[in-house]
Design an enzyme around this catalytic site. Structure first.
Site, PDB file in Angstrom:
ATOM      1  N   TRP A 104       5.172  -5.836  12.426  1.00 48.09           N
ATOM      2  CA  TRP A 104       4.650  -6.954  13.216  1.00 48.09           C
ATOM      3  C   TRP A 104       5.569  -8.106  12.857  1.00 48.09           C
ATOM      4  O   TRP A 104       5.525  -8.634  11.760  1.00 48.09           O
ATOM      5  CB  TRP A 104       3.214  -7.236  12.796  1.00 48.09           C
ATOM      6  CG  TRP A 104       2.489  -8.232  13.642  1.00 48.09           C
ATOM      7  CD1 TRP A 104       1.912  -8.015  14.866  1.00 48.09           C
ATOM      8  CD2 TRP A 104       2.214  -9.594  13.318  1.00 48.09           C
ATOM      9  NE1 TRP A 104       1.320  -9.162  15.311  1.00 48.09           N
ATOM     10  CE2 TRP A 104       1.478 -10.153  14.391  1.00 48.09           C
ATOM     11  CE3 TRP A 104       2.515 -10.426  12.242  1.00 48.09           C
ATOM     12  CZ2 TRP A 104       1.052 -11.469  14.415  1.00 48.09           C
ATOM     13  CZ3 TRP A 104       2.075 -11.744  12.264  1.00 48.09           C
ATOM     14  CH2 TRP A 104       1.352 -12.244  13.336  1.00 48.09           C
TER      15      TRP A 104
ATOM     16  N   ARG B 102      -1.910  -2.571  11.325  1.00 49.26           N
ATOM     17  CA  ARG B 102      -1.295  -3.671  10.579  1.00 49.26           C
ATOM     18  C   ARG B 102      -0.152  -4.321  11.357  1.00 49.26           C
ATOM     19  O   ARG B 102       0.377  -5.353  10.961  1.00 49.26           O
ATOM     20  CB  ARG B 102      -0.750  -3.164   9.241  1.00 49.26           C
ATOM     21  CG  ARG B 102      -1.812  -2.686   8.294  1.00 49.26           C
ATOM     22  CD  ARG B 102      -1.173  -2.200   7.020  1.00 49.26           C
ATOM     23  NE  ARG B 102      -0.654  -3.309   6.239  1.00 49.26           N
ATOM     24  CZ  ARG B 102      -1.321  -3.914   5.279  1.00 49.26           C
ATOM     25  NH1 ARG B 102      -2.524  -3.508   4.970  1.00 49.26           N
ATOM     26  NH2 ARG B 102      -0.789  -4.914   4.613  1.00 49.26           N
TER      27      ARG B 102
ATOM     28  N   GLU C 159     -17.341 -18.660  16.552  1.00 41.89           N
ATOM     29  CA  GLU C 159     -16.896 -17.290  16.274  1.00 41.89           C
ATOM     30  C   GLU C 159     -16.870 -16.476  17.582  1.00 41.89           C
ATOM     31  O   GLU C 159     -15.958 -15.685  17.823  1.00 41.89           O
ATOM     32  CB  GLU C 159     -17.819 -16.651  15.216  1.00 41.89           C
ATOM     33  CG  GLU C 159     -17.793 -15.132  15.091  1.00 41.89           C
ATOM     34  CD  GLU C 159     -16.413 -14.544  14.779  1.00 41.89           C
ATOM     35  OE1 GLU C 159     -15.444 -15.300  14.597  1.00 41.89           O
ATOM     36  OE2 GLU C 159     -16.302 -13.309  14.771  1.00 41.89           O
TER      37      GLU C 159
ATOM     38  N   LYS D 111     -13.777 -14.444  19.424  1.00 43.49           N
ATOM     39  CA  LYS D 111     -13.836 -13.029  19.834  1.00 43.49           C
ATOM     40  C   LYS D 111     -13.355 -12.900  21.274  1.00 43.49           C
ATOM     41  O   LYS D 111     -12.572 -12.017  21.601  1.00 43.49           O
ATOM     42  CB  LYS D 111     -15.266 -12.463  19.753  1.00 43.49           C
ATOM     43  CG  LYS D 111     -15.841 -12.235  18.378  1.00 43.49           C
ATOM     44  CD  LYS D 111     -15.286 -11.037  17.664  1.00 43.49           C
ATOM     45  CE  LYS D 111     -14.122 -11.420  16.787  1.00 43.49           C
ATOM     46  NZ  LYS D 111     -14.400 -11.743  15.398  1.00 43.49           N
TER      47      LYS D 111
ATOM     48  N   ASN E 141       7.626  -5.570   3.375  1.00 38.01           N
ATOM     49  CA  ASN E 141       6.657  -6.495   3.974  1.00 38.01           C
ATOM     50  C   ASN E 141       6.746  -7.801   3.220  1.00 38.01           C
ATOM     51  O   ASN E 141       7.017  -7.807   2.018  1.00 38.01           O
ATOM     52  CB  ASN E 141       5.219  -5.979   3.808  1.00 38.01           C
ATOM     53  CG  ASN E 141       4.932  -4.804   4.705  1.00 38.01           C
ATOM     54  OD1 ASN E 141       5.714  -4.488   5.599  1.00 38.01           O
ATOM     55  ND2 ASN E 141       3.810  -4.155   4.467  1.00 38.01           N
ATOM     56  N   GLY E 142       6.442  -8.916   3.901  1.00 34.99           N
ATOM     57  CA  GLY E 142       6.454 -10.216   3.238  1.00 34.99           C
ATOM     58  C   GLY E 142       7.613 -11.059   3.722  1.00 34.99           C
ATOM     59  O   GLY E 142       8.306 -10.693   4.682  1.00 34.99           O
TER      60      GLY E 142
ATOM     61  N   LYS F 143      -4.010  -6.775  11.830  1.00 39.29           N
ATOM     62  CA  LYS F 143      -5.280  -6.717  11.103  1.00 39.29           C
ATOM     63  C   LYS F 143      -5.271  -7.573   9.854  1.00 39.29           C
ATOM     64  O   LYS F 143      -6.233  -8.230   9.532  1.00 39.29           O
ATOM     65  CB  LYS F 143      -5.575  -5.258  10.752  1.00 39.29           C
ATOM     66  CG  LYS F 143      -6.913  -5.055  10.070  1.00 39.29           C
ATOM     67  CD  LYS F 143      -8.050  -5.304  11.021  1.00 39.29           C
ATOM     68  CE  LYS F 143      -9.404  -5.178  10.392  1.00 39.29           C
ATOM     69  NZ  LYS F 143     -10.418  -5.884  11.198  1.00 39.29           N
TER      70      LYS F 143
ATOM     71  N   HIS G 168     -19.524 -35.878  24.941  1.00 42.79           N
ATOM     72  CA  HIS G 168     -18.563 -36.872  24.458  1.00 42.79           C
ATOM     73  C   HIS G 168     -17.152 -36.587  24.962  1.00 42.79           C
ATOM     74  O   HIS G 168     -16.183 -36.915  24.295  1.00 42.79           O
ATOM     75  CB  HIS G 168     -18.599 -36.927  22.926  1.00 42.79           C
ATOM     76  CG  HIS G 168     -19.925 -37.347  22.396  1.00 42.79           C
ATOM     77  ND1 HIS G 168     -20.351 -38.662  22.394  1.00 42.79           N
ATOM     78  CD2 HIS G 168     -20.971 -36.617  21.917  1.00 42.79           C
ATOM     79  CE1 HIS G 168     -21.576 -38.729  21.907  1.00 42.79           C
ATOM     80  NE2 HIS G 168     -21.976 -37.495  21.611  1.00 42.79           N
TER      81      HIS G 168
ATOM     82  N   GLU H 114      -9.431 -13.500  21.568  1.00 39.04           N
ATOM     83  CA  GLU H 114      -8.482 -12.557  20.976  1.00 39.04           C
ATOM     84  C   GLU H 114      -8.521 -11.188  21.637  1.00 39.04           C
ATOM     85  O   GLU H 114      -7.494 -10.523  21.713  1.00 39.04           O
ATOM     86  CB  GLU H 114      -8.666 -12.455  19.465  1.00 39.04           C
ATOM     87  CG  GLU H 114     -10.032 -12.022  19.025  1.00 39.04           C
ATOM     88  CD  GLU H 114     -10.197 -12.059  17.511  1.00 39.04           C
ATOM     89  OE1 GLU H 114      -9.207 -12.193  16.785  1.00 39.04           O
ATOM     90  OE2 GLU H 114     -11.341 -11.942  17.059  1.00 39.04           O
TER      91      GLU H 114
ATOM     92  N   CYS I  33       2.379  -5.532   9.076  1.00 38.21           N
ATOM     93  CA  CYS I  33       3.379  -4.511   8.803  1.00 38.21           C
ATOM     94  C   CYS I  33       2.803  -3.477   7.828  1.00 38.21           C
ATOM     95  O   CYS I  33       2.055  -3.825   6.922  1.00 38.21           O
ATOM     96  CB  CYS I  33       4.670  -5.025   8.200  1.00 38.21           C
ATOM     97  SG  CYS I  33       5.472  -6.293   9.155  1.00 38.21           S
TER      98      CYS I  33
HETATM   99  C1  F6R Z   1     -10.656 -12.097  14.060  1.00 36.92           C
HETATM  100  C2  F6R Z   1     -10.007 -11.659  12.856  1.00 36.92           C
HETATM  101  C3  F6R Z   1      -9.177 -12.633  12.074  1.00 36.92           C
HETATM  102  C4  F6R Z   1      -9.481 -12.467  10.577  1.00 36.92           C
HETATM  103  C5  F6R Z   1      -8.587 -13.377   9.715  1.00 36.92           C
HETATM  104  C6  F6R Z   1      -8.927 -13.231   8.243  1.00 36.92           C
HETATM  105  O1  F6R Z   1     -11.420 -11.081  14.632  1.00 36.92           O
HETATM  106  O2  F6R Z   1     -10.122 -10.538  12.485  1.00 36.92           O
HETATM  107  O3  F6R Z   1      -9.392 -13.961  12.482  1.00 36.92           O
HETATM  108  O4  F6R Z   1     -10.829 -12.781  10.355  1.00 36.92           O
HETATM  109  O5  F6R Z   1      -7.254 -13.046   9.935  1.00 36.92           O
HETATM  110  O6  F6R Z   1      -8.758 -11.909   7.825  1.00 36.92           O
HETATM  111  P1  F6R Z   1      -9.440 -11.346   6.503  1.00 36.92           P
HETATM  112  O7  F6R Z   1     -10.912 -11.340   6.741  1.00 36.92           O
HETATM  113  O8  F6R Z   1      -8.880  -9.972   6.319  1.00 36.92           O
HETATM  114  O9  F6R Z   1      -9.059 -12.296   5.401  1.00 36.92           O
END
Ligand code: F6R
Length: 607
Positions: free
Chosen positions: A75, A27, A477, A481, A101-102, A602, A500, A484, A2
């Site tokens: 969001w 956001r 990782e 990617k 927000n929150g 984000k 296994h 998502e 948000c």
């Molecule tokens: C994946 C992604 C999320 C963030 C996670 C932590 O591409 O961006 O998994 O890595 O939400 O976010 P930060 O790094 O802002 O603490």
């Protein structure tokens, strides 16, 4: 999660305010709204479900007017995605309007109390409870400031709030508790934002609020005070180092691709971070009996990569715990260092892990991208990675930079602990310096080929990403990617784990990707290839991401992406970039919403 924007000026601010929430869309973007007021004291609110441009057109945002206003892009965390639940929210008499927000944890009790006093609720949000609470306090106290502060004192949980009111026309009231909020100081207007993107178009001068503070902002000045005591706080204005151009797409179709292409430069920046800062962090890590690294999502996998670098080059194995699980698992005490990894510096889970650590008197540290963020301001040791704004919701360049910083700290720690010699460390540092060129070459020479593979395999619904040693977190990782951004199911695991159980899944609708170590890493190389062979023996498709070898025989891959011979110290990082491209091109082939994938935000500032 948000975005909040607020502007107070002399002139009409409507277009500026709409621009501000457009810049905050990363956001959250499931609904949005604006509230504007002019000299008459009438507050107009317009909001609906959808992204900013869509709602702006539908609700005629630009036909509204006012010289003071607040706006929000949402969001959903509390209440479904509906027009009624979108922000801003107003009191019944429309004299107070807020965005928030929150999550307010005692909203149920407050709602019941307010309900008994006759307050009617139009939405399922905790935000509407706050605005009624302020109205109720105003009826008792007759002063806007006292009503605002008293209401804040009654809230439990987390919040960043901005409010305008007909009872005090030229001011934005705002407050912060564990949810980011800052002020922008302009020459003819002042601003409020959940981050600097809310006002970076208009000013680079910012004032950061701390938890438990509120501010009153007019077009000419601002004052910051403590919620608990009402005492004024002196706070310096800081100059932000980022500008809007840095945050724009620069000709790329998506921020994700732009940010992938920025990686050579971002790695340079990570390598240019002052050695003294890296040494201080290394010292902090080895001086404590227990060393934890934490992060969540991508940053958890970054922490895992760091764990291998510490183990391989410093001879210590830090405990790596996902920050959402941290307080249920980590036994931290005054002899511990907890190092948090975070792009935003605002992620709720990671902030909670740091708070848990601090409450138990542990030392804290962080590697963070966003200067002035909550985590940056709370830790004992800080490295700012300097990767510039990362706008795509998916983290690419920031995560790679964090891996490099961790590798540098591991080398320093290795020398301090005499696990490696200074000469060995120098050699590895030189290898790191080769990474920007290697990435540049990969982007220029292999992108088209990776695109073709992604296209050819884009009908596959399930992927296994496999790696061993330092390549195992790379596999995890990379699977994240893929999931998502392309919404294709992907799982990352150690390649030795496959036999296994998971090997039972191998069939025509499951592809595997094998992150193959360099030929020099003899054991790892051999073991990883034998996993690839196990899949091929069951007629499974295997994409090998590997480096050139001297071997004459064909390796057990259905397709392969062959990278030039690379020093093993930097090899995993190069493969991370291949995985970025693979998931990006899979997602573009499937016509996904690249920079704003569904259901993601984000900066996840809720529990
Ligand atoms: C994946 C992604 C999320 C963030 C996670 C932590 O591409 O961006 O998994 O890595 O939400 O976010 P930060 O790094 O802002 O603490």
């Amino acid at each position: 999660m948000c975005g909040i924007a607020g502007i107070v000026a002399h002139e009409d601010i409507t277009a500026k305010l709409v621009d501000s929430i457009r810049n905050l869309e990363y956001r959250g973007y499931d609904s949005c709204g604006v509230a504007l007021m002019n000299g008459s004291g009438v507050i107009s609110v317009s909001k609906n479900v959808g992204a900013v441009d869509e709602v702006s057109e539908k609700e005629n945002f630009l036909k509204m007017s006012g010289n003071i206003g607040i706006a929000h892009t949402r969001w959903a965390t509390h209440g479904n995605v509906t027009k009624a639940n979108s922000h801003p929210h107003s009191s019944g008499n429309k004299a107070f309007t807020i965005t928030h927000n929150g999550i307010v944890s005692n909203h149920d009790n407050l709602r019941t109390e307010l309900g008994k006093k006759g307050y009617k609720f139009k939405s399922g949000t905790d935000t509407e409870v706050i605005v009624h609470l302020i109205d109720d306090q105003f009826k008792k106290l007759g002063s806007v400031e006292s009503a605002f502060v008293n209401a804040m004192r009654k809230l439990e949980g987390t919040y960043a709030i901005a409010m305008i009111t007909a009872h005090d026309k030229g001011k934005i009231y705002c407050s912060r508790m564990e949810s980011p909020l800052l002020l922008g100081v302009g020459s003819d207007a002042n601003y409020v934002g959940s981050d600097f993107n809310a006002f970076i178009n208009y000013t680079k001068s910012a004032v950061f609020l701390e938890d438990g503070e509120y501010a009153i902002v007019t077009h000419e000045n601002h004052v910051v005070k403590k919620i608990a005591t009402g005492k004024t706080v002196e706070r310096d204005v800081q100059e932000l180092q980022w500008d809007l151009e840095m945050a724009q797409k620069g000709g790329f179709p998506h921020y994700m691709l732009k940010e992938i292409y920025e990686q050579p430069q971002i790695v340079h920046r990570a390598l240019d971070i002052d050695g003294a800062e890296i040494r201080e962090m290394a010292k902090a890590a080895i001086n404590q009996k227990n060393f934890f690294i934490t992060g969540v999502g991508t940053t958890f996998y970054v922490a895992q990569i760091g764990q291998y670098y510490f183990s391989n080059y410093a001879g210590i194995t830090p405990m790596v715990i996902s920050s959402d699980e941290f307080r249920f698992l980590a036994q931290v005490d005054s002899k511990s260092l907890v190092l948090a990894i975070s792009q935003s510096g605002e992620t709720y889970d990671t902030l909670s892990a740091l708070r848990h650590a601090k409450a138990r008197k542990a030392k804290t540290a962080a590697i963070i991208n966003v200067m002035g963020s909550s985590m940056a301001r709370m830790v004992d040791h800080l490295v700012l990675q300097g990767s510039g704004p990362e706008i795509c919701v998916i983290s690419t360049k920031a995560a790679l930079a964090q891996m490099i910083v961790l590798a540098r700290i591991a080398l320093e720690a290795g020398v301090m602990r005499k696990h490696i010699t200074a000469k060995e460390a120098k050699t590895k540092e030189k290898e790191l310096r080769k990474l920007p060129n290697a990435i540049d070459k990969l982007l220029n020479e292999q992108s088209a080929f990776i695109h073709a593979i992604a296209k050819k395999q884009s009908n596959i619904r399930h992927w296994l990403f496999l790696g061993r040693g330092r390549y195992y977190p790379v596999a995890r990782e990379s699977a994240l990617k893929m999931k998502e951004v392309s919404y294709v199911h992907a799982e990352g695991m150690p390649s030795g784990f496959l036999k296994h159980g998971t090997i039972a899944l191998i069939d025509d609708d499951l592809n595997s990707v094998v992150f193959t170590p360099t030929e020099d890493e003899k054991d790892l190389f051999k073991l990883t290839l034998s996993s690839a062979e196990e899949i091929r023996a069951r007629n499974g498709y295997v994409l090998g991401i590997r480096f050139k070898t001297k071997l004459k025989q064909k390796l057990p891959f259905s397709d392969e992406i062959v990278l030039p011979k690379t020093p093993s110290f930097i090899a995993p990082f190069l493969q991370v970039v291949v995985a970025h491209l693979l998931s990006y091109f899979t997602a573009t082939t499937l016509k996904r919403n690249i920079d704003r994938p569904r259901a993601l935000a984000k900066s996840v500032t809720v529990e």
